[in-house]
Write a protein that holds these residues in place. Sequence first.
Motif, PDB file in Angstrom:
ATOM      1  N   PHE A  25      -9.679 -38.644 -75.542  1.00 38.95           N
ATOM      2  CA  PHE A  25     -10.775 -39.490 -74.499  1.00 38.95           C
ATOM      3  C   PHE A  25     -10.222 -39.821 -73.691  1.00 38.95           C
ATOM      4  O   PHE A  25     -11.385 -40.672 -72.767  1.00 38.95           O
ATOM      5  N   LEU A  26      -9.180 -40.589 -73.013  1.00 38.60           N
ATOM      6  CA  LEU A  26      -8.532 -40.761 -71.750  1.00 38.60           C
ATOM      7  C   LEU A  26      -8.843 -39.556 -71.603  1.00 38.60           C
ATOM      8  O   LEU A  26      -9.004 -39.270 -69.213  1.00 38.60           O
ATOM      9  N   ILE A  31     -11.279 -36.485 -66.371  1.00 34.92           N
ATOM     10  CA  ILE A  31     -12.333 -35.573 -65.780  1.00 34.92           C
ATOM     11  C   ILE A  31     -13.884 -35.284 -65.501  1.00 34.92           C
ATOM     12  O   ILE A  31     -14.816 -34.918 -65.045  1.00 34.92           O
ATOM     13  N   ARG A  32     -14.779 -36.749 -66.903  1.00 35.46           N
ATOM     14  CA  ARG A  32     -15.844 -36.630 -66.895  1.00 35.46           C
ATOM     15  C   ARG A  32     -16.302 -37.807 -64.902  1.00 35.46           C
ATOM     16  O   ARG A  32     -17.024 -37.309 -64.461  1.00 35.46           O
ATOM     17  N   ASP A  33     -15.174 -38.608 -64.666  1.00 33.32           N
ATOM     18  CA  ASP A  33     -15.162 -39.355 -63.279  1.00 33.32           C
ATOM     19  C   ASP A  33     -15.129 -38.384 -62.369  1.00 33.32           C
ATOM     20  O   ASP A  33     -15.884 -38.555 -61.629  1.00 33.32           O
ATOM     21  N   ALA A  34     -13.794 -37.638 -63.032  1.00 35.29           N
ATOM     22  CA  ALA A  34     -13.940 -36.910 -61.321  1.00 35.29           C
ATOM     23  C   ALA A  34     -14.929 -34.981 -61.011  1.00 35.29           C
ATOM     24  O   ALA A  34     -15.397 -35.552 -60.137  1.00 35.29           O
ATOM     25  N   THR A  36     -18.561 -36.350 -62.107  1.00 34.69           N
ATOM     26  CA  THR A  36     -19.277 -37.513 -61.503  1.00 34.69           C
ATOM     27  C   THR A  36     -18.838 -37.472 -59.749  1.00 34.69           C
ATOM     28  O   THR A  36     -19.575 -37.309 -59.065  1.00 34.69           O
ATOM     29  N   GLY A  37     -17.845 -37.804 -59.457  1.00 39.14           N
ATOM     30  CA  GLY A  37     -17.214 -37.648 -57.846  1.00 39.14           C
ATOM     31  C   GLY A  37     -17.716 -36.732 -57.126  1.00 39.14           C
ATOM     32  O   GLY A  37     -18.597 -36.389 -56.652  1.00 39.14           O
ATOM     33  N   LYS A  38     -17.188 -35.964 -57.629  1.00 44.82           N
ATOM     34  CA  LYS A  38     -17.410 -34.308 -56.509  1.00 44.82           C
ATOM     35  C   LYS A  38     -19.263 -34.495 -56.909  1.00 44.82           C
ATOM     36  O   LYS A  38     -19.950 -33.323 -55.802  1.00 44.82           O
ATOM     37  N   ALA A  39     -20.038 -34.457 -57.716  1.00 43.14           N
ATOM     38  CA  ALA A  39     -21.501 -34.461 -57.338  1.00 43.14           C
ATOM     39  C   ALA A  39     -22.565 -35.265 -56.918  1.00 43.14           C
ATOM     40  O   ALA A  39     -23.149 -35.023 -56.248  1.00 43.14           O
ATOM     41  N   TYR A  40     -21.695 -35.793 -56.506  1.00 43.35           N
ATOM     42  CA  TYR A  40     -21.737 -37.367 -55.351  1.00 43.35           C
ATOM     43  C   TYR A  40     -21.217 -37.264 -54.251  1.00 43.35           C
ATOM     44  O   TYR A  40     -21.827 -37.817 -53.250  1.00 43.35           O
ATOM     45  N   ALA A  41     -20.302 -36.501 -54.145  1.00 43.29           N
ATOM     46  CA  ALA A  41     -19.457 -35.680 -52.670  1.00 43.29           C
ATOM     47  C   ALA A  41     -20.326 -34.812 -52.056  1.00 43.29           C
ATOM     48  O   ALA A  41     -20.125 -34.967 -50.992  1.00 43.29           O
ATOM     49  N   GLN A  42     -21.624 -33.797 -53.413  1.00 36.18           N
ATOM     50  CA  GLN A  42     -22.096 -32.661 -52.103  1.00 36.18           C
ATOM     51  C   GLN A  42     -23.689 -33.330 -51.697  1.00 36.18           C
ATOM     52  O   GLN A  42     -23.733 -34.311 -51.987  1.00 36.18           O
TER      53      GLN A  42
END
Length: 42
Positions: A25-26, A31-34, A36-42
Amino acid sequence: MDKQTLKLIDDIEELEPSVKDKLLFLANAVIRDAKTGKAYAQ
């Protein structure tokens, strides 16, 4: 996969189910947060 990743997966598989579920779960949350962060950084 590299040897370190395969060893980690083997170690996780040997854990008792309740601990394994919490760890997965952790890991999924991180992984999900990473991603998401990568998607917003583009």
